[in-house]
Write an enzyme that holds these catalytic residues in place. Structure first.
Site: not given
Ligand code: SAH
Ligand code: SF4
Length: 361
Positions: A108, A135, A175, A207, A230, A232, A306, A349
């Site tokens: 995506e 995620c 990813g 990121s 990230s 959190h 989300n 994501c």
């Molecule tokens: N793997 C990397 C980059 C991809 S995720 C990382 O984790 O940083 C990109 C961003 O989307 C990250 O900040 C992640 O924490 C956030 N993310 C993932 N799932 C999410 C969700 N359900 N709601 C909001 N942000 C989310």
């Molecule tokens: Fe992978 Fe980033 Fe999603 Fe965590 S938030 S599962 S590291 S894509």
């Protein structure tokens, strides 16, 4: 011209690591191969111009190259690229794309227009091995890492659909970019290469969930690419539960490497923090976040969680998110509340792919 098809562009035997897709050659590999084929230096730019257009999948279409060169290239390389499989347009103008790689793997990417500027969010892997609890991508595991060209081509797909110049790219799709470091770096360099579509290094953001050795490596790269983490939670136990694969990169070491990063680069990393009701938005969590940030060069992005289907994790109420920002600001920490975008198209994501795979698009 090279006659023997067992000879690589570099003159050695064609090994398992030699790309057979022309799009997978680095700039230097491409230049060396074209020199070897007797082509003048200006052909490198011409070929790269074609490679930057994912819709060009035949050598015949490269009309500014001599026929003999096109045939030589066709005999040695494939030219498969990504293609657009599906698009969803949000009420707020953002568009989400499902892109198919040559082997059928789907990823995506998202285009986010705002006042004449276009930001693009790209994936670096199909799926992710990190398994973060909040995620959608983490739920499905890792299928495979993407090549540099597959990453950069997502930007070209979005550019082509909007017909606009891309002003910034965030590597925040599916990813973990630092689990696919070399391709991520090569993609950043393709996007940052001089030319009409060039994107400044500061407008290219990677990121990561916090892969410490790669953060250190990234800080030593000569370009001024931007880094986001990230985070959190700044409480180890909570972070372990939310982001299980980061256990081997504990917060104390993450803090150290981020200080090193700021010292070395004088750049401000962004910390992504999605407040989750009753999980990371309690007073003790917020104080731990303040402690993690205070006195360091950083910017906290409070992002909207989300919620995933069937997940007990819910976003914190707006008032709570505002109070977290106020607390950070009182401590002198820069913080922004990010407005959610593309919620009606499941722009978070991994969500679109998961939904489409369930129902067929
Ligand atoms: N793997 C990397 C980059 C991809 S995720 C990382 O984790 O940083 C990109 C961003 O989307 C990250 O900040 C992640 O924490 C956030 N993310 C993932 N799932 C999410 C969700 N359900 N709601 C909001 N942000 C989310
Ligand atoms: Fe992978 Fe980033 Fe999603 Fe965590 S938030 S599962 S590291 S894509």
């Amino acid at each position: 011209m090279v006659e023997n098809s067992d000879v690589t562009p570099h003159g050695g035997a064609r090994g398992a690591n030699t790309p057979s897709n022309l799009r997978d050659l680095s700039h230097d590999e491409l230049a060396a191969m074209l020199t070897e084929l007797g082509a003048p230096a200006f052909r490198v730019k011409q070929v790269e111009g074609w490679l930057g257009r994912p819709e060009v999948t035949s050598f015949e279409a490269m009309t500014n190259l001599p026929k003999a060169l096109r045939e030589e290239l066709a005999a040695r390389y494939t030219l498969a690229s990504v293609e657009l499989a599906a698009t969803r347009v949000s009420k707020d103008g953002s568009r989400k794309y499902l892109v198919r790689c040559a082997d059928g793997v789907m990823v995506e990417c998202v285009g986010l227009p705002s006042s004449g500027r276009l930001s693009v969010c790209v994936s670096t892997q199909a799926g992710c091995a990190m398994g973060c609890a909040f995620c959608a991508t983490g739920r499905s595991g890792l299928t495979r890492s993407l090549s540099a060209r597959e990453i950069a081509d997502q930007v070209a797909v979005v550019r082509g659909d909007f017909g606009l110049r891309v002003s910034s790219v965030v590597f925040m799709g599916q990813g973990e970019p630092f689990a696919n470091y070399d391709a991520t770096l090569a993609a950043l360099r393709i996007l940052n290469a001089p030319g009409p579509e060039t994107i400044g290094a500061r407008h290219l953001t990677v990121s990561t969930c916090g892969v410490i050795p790669r953060i250190r490596q990234f800080s030593k790269e000569p370009e001024q690419f931007t880094l986001a983490i990230s985070l959190h939670s700044a409480v180890q136990q909570t972070r372990n539960a939310l982001m299980p694969a980061t256990r081997k990169y504990p917060l104390t070491r993450l803090h150290e490497v981020l200080e090193e990063y700021a010292e070395r680069t004088h750049r401000r990393p962004t910390y992504e923090f999605a407040p989750i009701d009753g999980v990371n938005d309690t007073n003790s969590e917020v104080e731990a976040l303040v402690d993690f940030c205070v006195g360091t060069l950083c910017h906290v992005n409070l992002i909207h969680l989300n919620a995933l289907e069937g997940s007990p994790l819910a976003p914190s109420p707006d008032a709570k998110v505002r109070s977290i920002r106020a607390r950070l600001e009182r401590a002198g920490i820069e913080a922004t509340i990010r407005e959610p975008r593309g919620q009606d198209i499941e722009a978070a994501c991994g969500q679109l792919r998961q939904r489409l795979e369930g129902v067929g698009f």
